[in-house]
Design an enzyme around this catalytic site. Structure first.
Site, mmCIF file in Angstrom:
data_model
loop_
_atom_site.group_PDB
_atom_site.id
_atom_site.type_symbol
_atom_site.label_atom_id
_atom_site.label_comp_id
_atom_site.label_asym_id
_atom_site.label_seq_id
_atom_site.Cartn_x
_atom_site.Cartn_y
_atom_site.Cartn_z
ATOM 1 N N SER A 1 27.293 64.248 67.036
ATOM 2 C CA SER A 1 25.968 63.913 67.600
ATOM 3 C C SER A 1 25.263 62.852 66.759
ATOM 4 O O SER A 1 25.687 62.522 65.645
ATOM 5 C CB SER A 1 25.096 65.166 67.655
ATOM 6 O OG SER A 1 25.777 66.202 68.309
HETATM 7 C C1 LIG Z 1 28.178 67.213 71.071
HETATM 8 S S1 LIG Z 1 29.601 68.152 70.713
HETATM 9 C C2 LIG Z 1 29.069 69.068 69.290
HETATM 10 C C3 LIG Z 1 28.866 68.256 68.055
HETATM 11 C C4 LIG Z 1 29.208 69.008 66.805
HETATM 12 N N1 LIG Z 1 28.230 69.991 66.456
HETATM 13 C C5 LIG Z 1 29.542 68.084 65.650
HETATM 14 O O1 LIG Z 1 28.938 68.187 64.585
HETATM 15 O O2 LIG Z 1 30.438 67.268 65.818
HETATM 16 C C6 LIG Z 1 29.559 69.423 71.941
HETATM 17 C C7 LIG Z 1 30.677 70.413 71.844
HETATM 18 O O3 LIG Z 1 30.323 71.546 72.624
HETATM 19 C C8 LIG Z 1 31.512 72.112 73.119
HETATM 20 N N2 LIG Z 1 31.186 73.003 74.248
HETATM 21 C C9 LIG Z 1 30.909 72.681 75.539
HETATM 22 N N3 LIG Z 1 30.654 73.796 76.258
HETATM 23 C C10 LIG Z 1 30.815 74.848 75.408
HETATM 24 C C11 LIG Z 1 30.698 76.255 75.552
HETATM 25 N N4 LIG Z 1 30.388 76.813 76.731
HETATM 26 N N5 LIG Z 1 30.935 77.014 74.463
HETATM 27 C C12 LIG Z 1 31.276 76.466 73.266
HETATM 28 N N6 LIG Z 1 31.391 75.130 73.082
HETATM 29 C C13 LIG Z 1 31.150 74.342 74.118
HETATM 30 C C14 LIG Z 1 32.357 70.918 73.490
HETATM 31 O O4 LIG Z 1 33.721 71.292 73.536
HETATM 32 C C15 LIG Z 1 32.007 69.915 72.405
HETATM 33 O O5 LIG Z 1 32.973 69.902 71.405
#
Ligand SMILES: C[S@@+](CC[C@H](N)C(=O)[O-])C[C@H]1O[C@@H](n2cnc3c(N)ncnc32)[C@H](O)[C@@H]1O
Length: 361
Positions: free
Chosen positions: A82
């Site tokens: 992010s």
């Molecule tokens: C913007 S990224 C997160 C960034 C992360 N915190 C970092 O530091 O890189 C969003 C993540 O949320 C995950 N995601 C989407 N839906 C989800 C769910 N229902 N439960 C868990 N993870 C989920 C995606 O696979 C993705 O890797």
């Protein structure tokens, strides 16, 4: 000093200079954790190309205040690191103290988990994509972070345990009731929750409801966390047709990005047709007509363009929202409070903000 260390120091200083970081321990975390370790396979450039680790400029691109998209499926980003200033704002808003336990939903690259660990938190993180988790695990090992626990699964269920904080780093439509069960008394959830086409970050506390923290944009969550509900705003629209009605500007100087988001948030509270309309690389606050492809959009100077068969009506409707926001004293995202209502998938419901109201502070 090695190139990466020097770039990282400048990046942490820049984040602090922009006001995104006020706490020394958060600044120290950004200056210490190597972001490049978490995007070691590369990431998507904004122009659609791929930035590989041996490309000239890789480290410069890593140490910018920008999202690094690491995975795209069918043209939609599904994982990323992010935007750093947003991560910093969220870590600060978590009000972490050493030893606190944090559950992160959306492990992604693992970088945010490593930052929270560097601040002294005991971090558990969950992600729904196994390949993303494998890379996060490798990133944490490369960065020498051994105390973050990773789990695979749908974050809706949380991870069994008791947490002082639950932080969500993917855009959700509402908060899982399971999270409330996993919070210690006095704990809270910090999450980007859908509102009028974007995902402002809210602080959600069991028994108290939701309050606005800051404007933000996030990719949408998979599964029940992203389930539809009856009072949801329309999806963001593509570019609206050329305006056939124009109302004049009213903000001189134009609203900065923060106040513009404050305006968009209020429009979303007061009008169920409010959302975003894409305009090239940027987005504009809009009120869509029933076709969802036309209506009216406002620029940061307050000029309104109306398009479609009911251009005049929608331009006037948006102008009335601007009047209302100005008459209310231009409340910021952080001035809003809401109750919660259970909706979404009936088998796996979510708590969704309802009945927003603002307060002067
Ligand atoms: C913007 S990224 C997160 C960034 C992360 N915190 C970092 O530091 O890189 C969003 C993540 O949320 C995950 N995601 C989407 N839906 C989800 C769910 N229902 N439960 C868990 N993870 C989920 C995606 O696979 C993705 O890797």
């Amino acid at each position: 000093m090695a190139v990466a260390e020097e770039l990282r120091r400048r990046y942490a200083d820049a984040l602090r200079g922009e006001g995104g970081i006020t706490r020394p321990e958060v600044a120290a975390a950004f200056a210490a954790v190597p972001r490049e370790a978490f995007v070691a396979s590369g990431f998507h450039a904004r122009d659609g190309g791929w930035v590989a680790p041996d490309d000239e400029g890789f480290l410069d691109a890593v140490y910018t205040n920008d999202v690094l998209v690491t995975k795209i499926v069918d043209g939609t980003p599904v994982s990323s690191s992010s935007q750093p200033s947003l991560m910093a704002a969220m870590i600060e808003a978590l009000d972490l103290a050493p030893g606190m336990s944090v559950l992160e939903v959306g492990a992604g690259t693992g970088y945010n988990a490593a930052l929270m660990s560097a601040v002294g938190a005991r971090v558990t993180s969950i992600d729904v994509q196994p390949d993303v988790l494998d890379r996060a695990l490798a990133g944490l090992a490369r960065a020498g972070v051994s105390d973050v626990e990773l789990h695979e699964g749908d974050g809706y269920e949380g991870v069994p345990g008791r947490y002082d904080r639950i932080v969500v780093t993917v855009g959700i439509n509402g908060v899982s009731p399971q999270w409330f069960d996993q919070l210690v008394p006095g704990g809270f959830v910090l999450a980007p929750v859908a509102h009028a086409g974007h995902h402002p970050v809210l602080r959600v506390t069991p028994g108290e409801g939701a309050r606005g923290m800051c404007a933000a944009g996030f990719m949408a969550a998979a599964g029940p966390l992203g389930a539809a509900y009856p009072w949801k705003h329309p999806q963001p629209a593509g570019p609206l047709p050329d305006p056939v009605v124009m109302l004049p500007p009213r903000f001189e100087p134009p609203l900065d990005v923060f106040r513009y988001h404050d305006l968009c948030f209020a429009c979303g509270v007061w009008d169920s047709r409010a959302t975003l309309a894409h305009r090239g690389d940027s987005t504009a606050c809009a009120v869509l007509d029933e076709t969802a492809a036309a209506g009216a959009a406002v620029s940061s100077d307050g000029a309104i363009g109306g398009s479609g068969a009911h251009a005049e009506e929608y331009a006037a409707r948006l102008a009335a929202l601007l009047d209302r926001w100005q008459d209310a004293g231009e409340p910021a995202v952080a001035a809003w409070r809401a109750d919660l209502a259970l909706s979404g998938d009936p088998d796996r419901p979510i708590w969704i903000p309802r009945e927003w109201r603002y307060q002067d502070f």
